[in-house]
Design an enzyme around this catalytic site. Structure first.
Site, mmCIF file in Angstrom:
data_model
loop_
_atom_site.group_PDB
_atom_site.id
_atom_site.type_symbol
_atom_site.label_atom_id
_atom_site.label_comp_id
_atom_site.label_asym_id
_atom_site.label_seq_id
_atom_site.Cartn_x
_atom_site.Cartn_y
_atom_site.Cartn_z
ATOM 1 N N THR A 46 39.774 14.148 21.094
ATOM 2 C CA THR A 46 39.765 14.550 22.505
ATOM 3 C C THR A 46 38.341 14.611 23.051
ATOM 4 O O THR A 46 38.123 14.306 24.230
ATOM 5 C CB THR A 46 40.455 15.916 22.683
ATOM 6 O OG1 THR A 46 39.920 16.849 21.750
ATOM 7 C CG2 THR A 46 41.947 15.795 22.460
ATOM 8 N N THR A 47 37.360 14.974 22.221
ATOM 9 C CA THR A 47 35.964 15.006 22.656
ATOM 10 C C THR A 47 35.463 13.606 23.006
ATOM 11 O O THR A 47 34.543 13.452 23.807
ATOM 12 C CB THR A 47 35.082 15.641 21.568
ATOM 13 O OG1 THR A 47 35.521 16.987 21.363
ATOM 14 C CG2 THR A 47 33.615 15.658 21.944
ATOM 15 N N TYR A 109 52.036 18.504 26.750
ATOM 16 C CA TYR A 109 52.869 18.528 27.949
ATOM 17 C C TYR A 109 54.362 18.695 27.672
ATOM 18 O O TYR A 109 55.024 19.507 28.309
ATOM 19 C CB TYR A 109 52.650 17.277 28.823
ATOM 20 C CG TYR A 109 53.305 17.413 30.184
ATOM 21 C CD1 TYR A 109 52.697 18.162 31.183
ATOM 22 C CD2 TYR A 109 54.546 16.857 30.462
ATOM 23 C CE1 TYR A 109 53.296 18.335 32.422
ATOM 24 C CE2 TYR A 109 55.166 17.022 31.685
ATOM 25 C CZ TYR A 109 54.531 17.767 32.667
ATOM 26 O OH TYR A 109 55.147 17.943 33.882
ATOM 27 N N TYR A 135 46.593 18.268 14.035
ATOM 28 C CA TYR A 135 45.608 18.886 14.920
ATOM 29 C C TYR A 135 46.344 19.823 15.860
ATOM 30 O O TYR A 135 47.113 19.376 16.714
ATOM 31 C CB TYR A 135 44.831 17.813 15.680
ATOM 32 C CG TYR A 135 43.766 18.328 16.632
ATOM 33 C CD1 TYR A 135 43.290 19.638 16.583
ATOM 34 C CD2 TYR A 135 43.227 17.482 17.591
ATOM 35 C CE1 TYR A 135 42.318 20.092 17.452
ATOM 36 C CE2 TYR A 135 42.246 17.922 18.475
ATOM 37 C CZ TYR A 135 41.801 19.222 18.399
ATOM 38 O OH TYR A 135 40.836 19.675 19.279
ATOM 39 N N ARG A 140 45.098 22.896 24.824
ATOM 40 C CA ARG A 140 45.234 21.599 25.483
ATOM 41 C C ARG A 140 46.680 21.095 25.491
ATOM 42 O O ARG A 140 47.070 20.355 26.385
ATOM 43 C CB ARG A 140 44.345 20.557 24.795
ATOM 44 C CG ARG A 140 42.857 20.757 25.040
ATOM 45 C CD ARG A 140 42.042 19.646 24.397
ATOM 46 N NE ARG A 140 40.628 19.795 24.642
ATOM 47 C CZ ARG A 140 39.976 19.267 25.688
ATOM 48 N NH1 ARG A 140 40.647 18.571 26.578
ATOM 49 N NH2 ARG A 140 38.684 19.436 25.832
ATOM 50 N N LYS A 164 43.479 20.427 11.362
ATOM 51 C CA LYS A 164 42.399 20.950 12.196
ATOM 52 C C LYS A 164 43.045 21.955 13.129
ATOM 53 O O LYS A 164 43.883 21.595 13.962
ATOM 54 C CB LYS A 164 41.732 19.823 12.987
ATOM 55 C CG LYS A 164 40.685 20.297 13.981
ATOM 56 C CD LYS A 164 40.178 19.144 14.836
ATOM 57 C CE LYS A 164 39.186 19.649 15.885
ATOM 58 N NZ LYS A 164 38.747 18.558 16.806
ATOM 59 N N ILE A 206 35.483 20.531 12.207
ATOM 60 C CA ILE A 206 35.299 19.303 12.981
ATOM 61 C C ILE A 206 34.649 19.760 14.273
ATOM 62 O O ILE A 206 35.279 20.420 15.103
ATOM 63 C CB ILE A 206 36.616 18.557 13.214
ATOM 64 C CG1 ILE A 206 37.146 18.044 11.870
ATOM 65 C CG2 ILE A 206 36.411 17.394 14.181
ATOM 66 C CD1 ILE A 206 38.475 17.305 11.951
#
Length: 293
Positions: A46-47, A109, A135, A140, A164, A206
């Site tokens: 995502t980063t 979502y 993850y 998010r 993660k 991470i």
């Protein structure tokens, strides 16, 4: 030491002023991180603003990253989404050359039930020729992967090798560490809690901060993994304000501002994200001066 013990960096995707991918900047960043002695790299998490990249751009970035890395560090590819069939297809057709594992965020979502999350990762496990990291990032995705679901997946699928976790819940971390298979890895998904998570039994982080400060973050994590928490406490505390600033206006705007100041790569982001404000940019610069003597 396992190649995923220590500091992984969720690398940003540098962009040019016109919004195109800045491959010179990406090359500079990869070499900067390798020289900073991190343990592995995560491409297009995502980063890395993966949600704003099309399939051709992702393919080229993965290939370019593997080419520049040239086997120097383990590589993890971020492949996620909220359409299970599409994610499974993307994983099954992923070109493996140069990559060691896949990191896949829980579906966003849709807000699936725990059974839906289990079935999603079951499908990904069956599609993947590489080891798979879960993850969990409820901030998010709007849903949490429970400790029970995490450990159920860990016990049922041998190629699901770790998670993660960015839930921030130490109750959850405790349960995972108690109930997981011995070799299943818990990895911090948040820089500020890497130290206490490793104290409990996590194997590393991470990191977002590691983009800008790879040496500092990797040194800190190694101290923690060696059990020297007394020595780790000061560098941990020294990074708190810098870390807070990096996320003050959204990720990765803050860390890209730091990378521009460090002359590693530019600070362009893609809409709907925008660059750090001048005020935040100045605050980040002040913190960098304090940290980098």
């Amino acid at each position: 030491m396992n190649k995923f013990h220590g500091t992984g960096v969720a690398i940003v995707t540098p962009f040019n002023a016109d919004g195109s991918v800045d491959y010179d900047g990406l090359k500079s960043l990869i070499n900067y991180l390798i020289n900073g002695k991190v343990e592995y790299l995560v491409s297009l998490g995502t980063t890395g603003e993966a949600s704003t990249l099309n399939k051709d751009e992702k393919k080229k970035i993965w290939e370019f990253t593997a080419e520049i890395n040239n086997g120097r560090l383990p590589l993890v590819a971020g492949i996620g989404g909220n359409d299970t069939a599409e994610v499974a297809n993307n994983i099954s057709t992923f070109k493996l050359n140069g990559y060691d594992a896949i990191l896949s965020a829980s579906p966003y979502y849709n807000k699936p039930s725990q059974e839906g999350i289990y079935q999603h990762y079951k499908a990904l496990s069956e599609a993947s020729a590489l080891p798979l990291f879960l993850y969990n990032v409820p901030g998010r995705t709007a849903s949490n992967v429970s400790p029970e679901t995490t450990c159920r997946l860990a016990h049922d699928f041998k190629n699901i090798i770790g998670t993660k976790d960015a839930s921030g819940s130490f109750d959850q971390f405790n349960q995972i560490l108690r109930d997981k298979p011995e070799d299943f890895m818990l990895i911090s998904g948040d820089d500020p809690v890497a130290l206490p998570m490793i104290a409990l039994g996590a194997v590393g982080v991470i990191s977002v901060v590691g983009n800008a400060l790879p040496q500092q973050v990797s040194d800190l994590v190694r101290l923690c993994l060696n059990g020297d928490f007394s020595a780790a406490r000061k560098p941990h505390l020294d990074l708190i304000e810098f870390t807070r600033l990096l996320f003050a206006e959204g990720n990765p705007a803050g860390v890209k501002a730091a990378l521009r100041q460090l002359k590693v790569c530019g600070d362009q982001v893609r809409l709907p994200l925008i660059k750090a404000t001048a005020q935040l940019d100045g605050q980040i610069a002040e913190q960098l001066k304090k940290i980098i003597q």
